[in-house]
Scaffold this active site. Sequence first.
Site, PDB file in Angstrom:
ATOM      1  CG  LEU A   9     152.602  24.380  31.982  1.00 64.45           C
ATOM      2  CD1 LEU A   9     153.962  24.764  32.556  1.00 64.45           C
ATOM      3  CD2 LEU A   9     152.713  23.141  31.105  1.00 64.45           C
ATOM      4  CG  ASP A  48     138.643  22.657  25.055  1.00 62.74           C
ATOM      5  OD1 ASP A  48     138.122  23.762  25.283  1.00 62.74           O
ATOM      6  OD2 ASP A  48     139.100  21.926  25.946  1.00 62.74           O
ATOM      7  CE  LYS A  73     135.470  23.425  38.148  1.00 63.31           C
ATOM      8  NZ  LYS A  73     136.935  23.657  38.066  1.00 63.31           N
TER       9      LYS A  73
END
Length: 404
Positions: free
Chosen positions: A215, A155, A14
Amino acid sequence: MKILILNAGSSSQKSCLYDFKEKNFLDNPVEPIWKADIDWTLATGQGILTVKANGIKQKITLNSDDHHHGIAKMLGTLVEGKTKVIQHLSDISIVGHRVVHGGTDYSEATLITPDVKATIARLIPLAPTHNPSHLEGIEAIEQVLGNIPQVAVFDTAFHSQMPLEASVYPIPYEWLDKGIRRYGFHGTSHKYCAEKASQLLNKPLTHLKLITCHLGNGCSLAAIKNGISIDTTMGFTPLEGLMMGTRSGSIDPAILIYLMREYDFTFEQLNEMLNQESGLKGVSGISADLRAIFEAINQGNDRAQLALDMYLHRLRSQIGSMLASLGGLDALIFTAGIGENAAIVREKACQGFSFLGLKLDLEKNANSPVNIDISTPDSTVRILVIHTQEDWAIAQECCHWLNK
């Protein structure tokens, strides 16, 4: 200033391009002027490139599963055809990469050098489905754009200041030297949401206690105190913690020993089952998508109901764990696909903490809230729904690096 973002997955790529023209852009997220996705899962030996720019959507078949070739083709759509948005690729100022695993080596966005690439490669055993793809993206940019600055946003970086009691496992201490510890993930999203919460609450981040609930298909929570992640639910890998779409989350590790001893399961089989065949999909037998779970529940499917009940139970349990780490709470934050769109999940999660004086405004919760407070005026804890923008956060990091 034009900033290109690459977010590589094991079977996807992406990308988007931001064009920053305003001086105050850091406080005001803008939409990319170009987006592109490559999906290599549809057929062996080829991929599908989807490009959105100038109000049109274009699909291109890539007659190769060579990722370098695919990325080069993707970059070509920036400067040619109906999706052309810049004159030359050299108009791009900097490239930002989301990198899943940076280990303990990096606590902030980092200029990519040969040493950084070597570290990403060294950490492949800890992120075998992602770090190889990140390296492919970095090297493809080097081939096409030469020595353009490239920045890695990890991350794991946001969780790098977790205290030892939260990051070390209760196993032989010597294993820590092998890199076996809790790293945490979704850090870019957790950090973005914490900073956005500070804006929405009009309070300094350094004076807030927050729980961020990311979530999506993958799920994790973070306990953020004074702007620092002090605890999180994912650990050595993104498999630990909450029940997820296809991942089990935390289970008794003796189950794996039992299955290997009594049923001759291989570690490859266990890895596949825990990461791809568990969670909502594994329990329901239907799907990892909550929308399909809800539909099945409405048709009286007991396993779908059990999957949802387990998901909510484990979510509430882990929110409670983060709350204990913080010793208080100013705001509970929901983000990502489920967190932003599933009103029933927010409602059921909040019900578990009404004893704290946390009160959800049911009407606000039901009306597709984005970047607002959905708690009642008399709630002792704010409840926020925030649209996470990881690509934007990576672009911000790139801009900060350029301005150093």
